[in-house]
Design a protein around this motif. Structure first.
Motif, mmCIF file in Angstrom:
data_model
loop_
_atom_site.group_PDB
_atom_site.id
_atom_site.type_symbol
_atom_site.label_atom_id
_atom_site.label_comp_id
_atom_site.label_asym_id
_atom_site.label_seq_id
_atom_site.Cartn_x
_atom_site.Cartn_y
_atom_site.Cartn_z
ATOM 1 N N ALA A 245 39.729 33.622 31.738
ATOM 2 C CA ALA A 245 39.798 35.281 31.347
ATOM 3 C C ALA A 245 38.417 35.734 30.944
ATOM 4 C CB ALA A 245 40.559 34.919 30.068
ATOM 5 N N ALA B 107 47.084 34.338 40.842
ATOM 6 C CA ALA B 107 46.009 35.246 40.110
ATOM 7 C C ALA B 107 45.999 36.388 41.023
ATOM 8 C CB ALA B 107 44.620 34.548 40.091
ATOM 9 N N ARG C 296 47.924 35.689 34.884
ATOM 10 C CA ARG C 296 47.063 34.879 34.537
ATOM 11 C C ARG C 296 47.595 34.136 33.405
ATOM 12 N NH1 ARG C 296 42.869 38.170 30.940
ATOM 13 N NH2 ARG C 296 42.623 39.369 32.759
ATOM 14 N N ALA D 146 42.666 33.754 36.431
ATOM 15 C CA ALA D 146 42.861 35.274 35.950
ATOM 16 C C ALA D 146 42.430 36.087 37.054
ATOM 17 C CB ALA D 146 41.922 35.450 34.877
#
Length: 520
Positions: free
Chosen positions: A55, A234, A239, A257
């Protein structure tokens, strides 16, 4: 007393030892619950860490792309007011590339796709009309864009970040773009390495086509991945963490992510085995605390197991090398101190004698020509393969007796065979210890010369030609021979190419009068 009566330990004793090991296994089973709890905790921790890393990395890439578009937008506004000013174009391109080291190259393109300016400059590109799909798409859509990964006109794998240029009246003038070279140590490496990634975890980035934009192994950048659960998730906009198998078939603990706007997937993952590596130390600590007294017993059992297994292990090792000349000596040196091992050793010793006799006979038949005693085609192919794999330079002589058919027609095939033997002996006598003389078939011979260049090989060929031409070969008389010479080079890197070149030179020698050496 016989050998069998002196050996008193058999399988019964071994079974008793296995019972002791079973007791130990039962004791170790009590540790499994604790092991399972710690394993789950390590897995959960690794998944959360990789999710957080992915992230953060995705956010960092998004911020970079937003910043890049902002800087390009400022330059496009300046260029829009004075687009025809070459000094301004040069100034803006240099300024952008100097202020942002993430940009490996800055390119200004007019509405027709012609490259007006590039910094750093590359003459084949400046002034040419660019027709790549990515440039055409940016000109057509006239909006800020980030291209997919592609190979540029200069041969670099890049991502092209573009901003349209409009005049104050709204006329579309062209685009300004910045290239990010993916295979160089650049912005993606900086962004991803700026966050802490524990242990053996690593991250990679792909575009929406699953093409690797970043990987710790730079040789993989540009490869297109197959179906990968984390990348697919993704790219769907998800995520989170995932325990899965990566594209190489390795179980991993991953976090993933999406980079919004460009549909790039960021995946941070760690091999599951390495994430669980601390469990081994944990189990050792638990064993030391729970069963310290049992260590002595375990050591005793281990020693007994070693004592029993050593002869079998040595016999197994020897069984894999029964064809080796020293196999009998190795078997005699094994201390087979219990009945079963001693019986196996006796059987192996008997088998070694029969096997080595048969192998020796077969080896002689398989690798030598029965008429001349030279190496046959199979031995020649093996020698060439060995030299090629070892990257050793070598030369090859292709030899053919001139007018040999006349010998057979005049004196008969028996005399022809005797002639072949004498010619083979001359070739073998004229060669060096490391050379390999082979009969390729009929009246054709091949001589392999390791570590020999073309000039030295030609000298050897001439010596052989002269020896045969000046030797009386009874009863057929004087013969001549034609020889083609070739050696390993950039033009002939393989054994097949060298043999073909030598045959071509031999053919040339035949065509230009025979009894000569042609090299090249």
């Amino acid at each position: 007393m016989s050998q069998s009566s002196s050996v008193s330990i058999g399988l019964r004793g071994l079974i008793l030892i296995l019972v002791l090991l079973a007791v130990l296994a039962t004791l170790c089973n009590s540790l499994w619950v604790a092991y399972g709890v710690q394993r789950d905790a390590l897995v959960h921790s690794a998944l959360q860490a990789n999710q957080a890393y992915a992230a953060k990395a995705a956010s960092g890439i998004e911020q970079f792309l937003t910043s890049a578009h902002s800087r390009l937008s400022y330059s496009s506004q300046r260029l829009g007011r004075h687009f025809d000013d070459p000094h301004l174009r040069q100034e803006e391109a240099q300024r952008l590339q100097a202020e942002d080291t993430a940009f490996n190259a800055v390119l200004i393109i007019d509405a027709n796709g012609r490259a007006l300016h590039m910094y750093p400059p590359q003459e084949p590109i400046v002034g040419s009309t660019l027709s790549s799909e990515e440039v055409v798409q940016a000109l057509r859509e006239r909006r800020p864009m980030v291209s997919r990964a592609y190979v540029s006109a200069a041969g670099n794998l890049i991502v092209f970040i573009t901003q349209p240029i409009f005049s104050p009246s709204g006329k579309f003038l062209g685009i300004i773009g910045a290239s990010v070279f993916l295979r160089q140590h650049g912005i993606l490496h900086t962004l991803i390495s700026s966050h802490y990634l524990p242990g053996a975890a690593y991250a990679f980035v792909t575009d929406e086509q699953r093409r690797l934009l970043y990987h710790v192994n730079h040789l993989k950048i540009g490869e297109v991945l197959g179906e990968t659960a984390t990348v697919d998730a993704a790219l769907r906009g998800e995520r989170g963490p995932m325990e899965t198998v990566n594209y190489q078939g390795v179980p991993v603990l991953a976090g993933f992510a999406l980079v919004p706007g460009v549909n790039w997937a960021v995946v941070a993952q760690q091999p599951r085995e390495q994430a669980l590596a601390p469990l081994a130390q944990l189990l050792r600590d638990m064993l030391l605390k729970i069963i310290p007294a049992g260590l002595v017993g375990l050591l005793a059992i281990w020693l007994a197991t070693q004592l029993i297994s050593r002869p079998l292990r040595q016999l197994a090792d020897s069984a894999e090398q029964l064809s080796a000349p020293q196999a009998s000596e190795q078997l005699q040196g094994i201390k087979a101190w219990y009945v079963e091992a001693a019986a196996i050793r006796r059987a192996l010793l008997s088998g070694v004698q029969l096997l080595q006799q048969k192998l020796g006979h077969l080896r002689r038949q398989a690798q030598s020509d029965p008429l001349t005693g030279l190496a046959n085609r199979r031995a020649m192919d093996e020698a060439l393969q060995t030299l090629t794999q070892a990257q050793v330079d070598y030369a090859v002589l292709a030899l053919d007796i001139d007018f040999f058919k006349r010998v057979n027609d005049t004196f008969g095939h028996d005399i022809g065979d005797e002639t072949l033997k004498q010619v083979a002996a001359i070739i073998a006598h004229s060669s060096r210890d490391n050379d390999l003389a082979c009969r390729a078939g009929g009246e054709e011979f091949t001589l392999i010369l390791p570590g020999t260049d073309l000039r030295a090989a030609s000298d050897i060929a001439e010596r052989i030609r002269h020896s045969i031409a000046t030797t009386q070969i009874l009863p057929s008389g004087t013969l001549t021979i034609s020889i083609g010479v070739a050696c390993r080079s950039d033009d002939t890197p393989t054994a097949e190419a060298i043999l073909k070149r030598a045959d071509e030179r031999l053919y040339h020698a035949k065509q230009t009068g025979r009894n000569r050496v042609v090299a090249g």
